[in-house]
Design an enzyme around this catalytic site. Structure first.
Site: not given
Ligand SMILES: Cc1ncc(COP(=O)(O)O)c(C=O)c1O
Length: 325
Positions: A51, A285
Site C-alpha cells: 500500500k 493474504s
Molecule cells: C494484506 C493485504 N493483502 C491484499 C490486499 C489486496 O490489495 P488490493 O486492495 O490492491 O486489491 C490488501 C488490501 O486490500 C491487503 O491489505
C-alpha cells in the site's frame, strides 16, 4: 541506468524506497510442482506493505490536480495497511492524516500504534462481523462505515482530501508500475499471475500491463471465502459512491480469468509454511496467494512460471487469530 535510478531513489529519501521490490522463486514449498513459482516481496516496502505504492501515487496525483494542498488533512478508512502507508507518506510530505481504522475482532493494536508513530490521528470504528463464515477480513467490506465518515467529512470541510482507494485510478496506476517491474524481473516469461482482491487495485494494475504485453498469461484473483459479495466473473459487481469502483470496472473489462475463494484456515496454514519453509515473514493474504499459485503451478507443469505477490508483513498478525494451527 542503475546508478541514475539509485541516485533518484536516494534524493527522494524514504519515498525512494517504495517499489522496485525483489522477486524470488519458492524453494521447499514448490516441491512437487514442476513450474516455477515466483513471489514478489511487497512487504519490503518501507511501511511493510504494497500500500506504500498507492499511498505515494494517490497523494502525488492529488497534488498534481491541486485537490491536496499544504495544510490539508488526508482521510481514509482502513483495516491497516493503507492507513499505515498514508500515515508514513502523508507525514513525510507534511500533511495531517486522519484514519478511520476498522478493527475487526481482536486485530492488533500494533497497526494503530504504527499509524500514530508516523504522525496520524486514528479513530477506531468497530465493524459488525456477524453472518461471516470465518474470521478472514475483507477490507473492501468491513471498511464501509469508515468510508461513510470520510464522505461526511469531505462534504462538510473544505481542507480535507479523501484518498478513496477503492475507486482511485491512481491506485491502479501505482500497480501498473508493479506490473512493469514484474515484466522486467521475469523477462516477460509469465504463464499465470495470482493476487488477492481487496480494492482490486493490485490485480487490475498488473493485469492491465500483462494483458497488453503477455496476453496469454492467465489472471487469477483470490477472494476471502467469507466475502459477503463474492466476485462472479459474468455478473456485474455492485458499485456505489463508497464501494466497488475498481472491482466493477475490472469485471466489465474482463481483466480476470478466474476467481478462487480461500478460507481463513487454509490461508493461515500456507502463511505458516511461508514462515517456516521459506523464511518469508509475510501476512495472511500472502498465504492465500501462495496456495493458489501452487495449485496453478501443479496444473501448468514443466517450464512454466506462476507469479504472485506477498502483500504485507507477518508482523501485522503476531497477536491475533492467525495463530490458528
Ligand atoms: C494484506 C493485504 N493483502 C491484499 C490486499 C489486496 O490489495 P488490493 O486492495 O490492491 O486489491 C490488501 C488490501 O486490500 C491487503 O491489505
Amino acid at each position: 541506468v542503475f546508478s541514475l535510478l539509485s541516485f533518484r531513489a536516494r534524493s527522494k529519501g524514504v519515498l525512494g524506497l517504495i517499489g522496485n521490490t525483489p522477486i524470488i522463486s519458492l524453494k521447499r514449498m514448490a516441491t512437487g510442482a514442476k513450474a516455477n513459482i515466483m513471489v514478489k516481496v511487497e512487504y519490503l516496502n518501507p511501511s511493510g506493505s504494497l500500500k506504500d505504492r498507492i499511498a505515494l501515487e494517490m497523494i502525488e496525483e492529488a497534488e498534481r490536480q491541486g485537490v491536496l494542498r499544504q495544510g490539508y488533512t488526508i482521510l481514509e478508512s482502513s483495516t491497516g495497511n493503507t492507513g499505515i502507508a498514508l500515515s508514513l507518506v502523508g507525514n513525510v510530505k507534511g500533511y495531517k492524516v486522519l484514519i478511520f481504522e476498522t478493527i475487526p475482532g481482536t486485530m492488533s493494536e500494533e497497526r494503530v500504534k504504527m499509524m500514530e508513530i508516523f504522525g496520524a490521528r486514528v479513530k477506531l470504528v468497530r465493524p459488525s462481523m456477524s453472518g461471516k463464515k470465518d474470521q478472514s477480513v475483507d477490507g473492501a467490506e468491513v471498511e464501509l462505515p469508515g468510508r461513510k465518515k470520510c464522505k461526511e467529512l469531505e462534504a462538510t470541510r473544505h481542507n480535507v482530501w479523501w484518498a478513496r482507494q477503492f475507486s482511485s485510478r491512481a491506485n491502479v496506476s501505482a500497480h501498473k508500475k508493479t506490473g512493469r517491474e514484474i515484466l522486467t524481473q521475469t523477462n516477460g516469461r509469465i504463464d499465470a499471475f495470482v493476487a488477492s482482491i481487496g480494492t482490486g487495485g493490485t490485480l487490475m494494475g498488473i493485469a492491465e500491463v500483462l494483458r497488453k504485453e503477455v496476453p496469454q498469461a492467465k489472471i487469477i484473483g483470490v477472494q476471502p471465502a467469507s466475502s459477503r459479495i463474492p466476485i462472479v466473473l459474468d455478473k456485474p459487481y455492485p458499485r456505489s459512491e463508497i464501494s466497488g469502483g475498481i472491482i466493477a470496472e475490472m469485471l466489465e473489462r474482463k481483466l480476470i480469468d478466474e476467481v478462487v475463494m480461500i478460507g481463513d484456515r487454509e490461508a493461515v496454514r500456507f502463511t505458516h509454511k511461508l514462515w517456516k519453509e521459506e523464511g518469508l515473514f509475510a501476512g495472511v493474504s500472502s498465504g492465500a496467494n501462495t496456495l493458489v499459485a501452487l495449485k496453478e503451478a501443479r496444473r501448468l507443469g514443466e517450464g512454466k512460471t506462476v507469479v504472485t505477490v506477498l502483500p504485507d508483513s507477518g508482523n501485522r498478525y503476531i497477536r491475533d487469530l492467525h495463530y490458528i494451527t
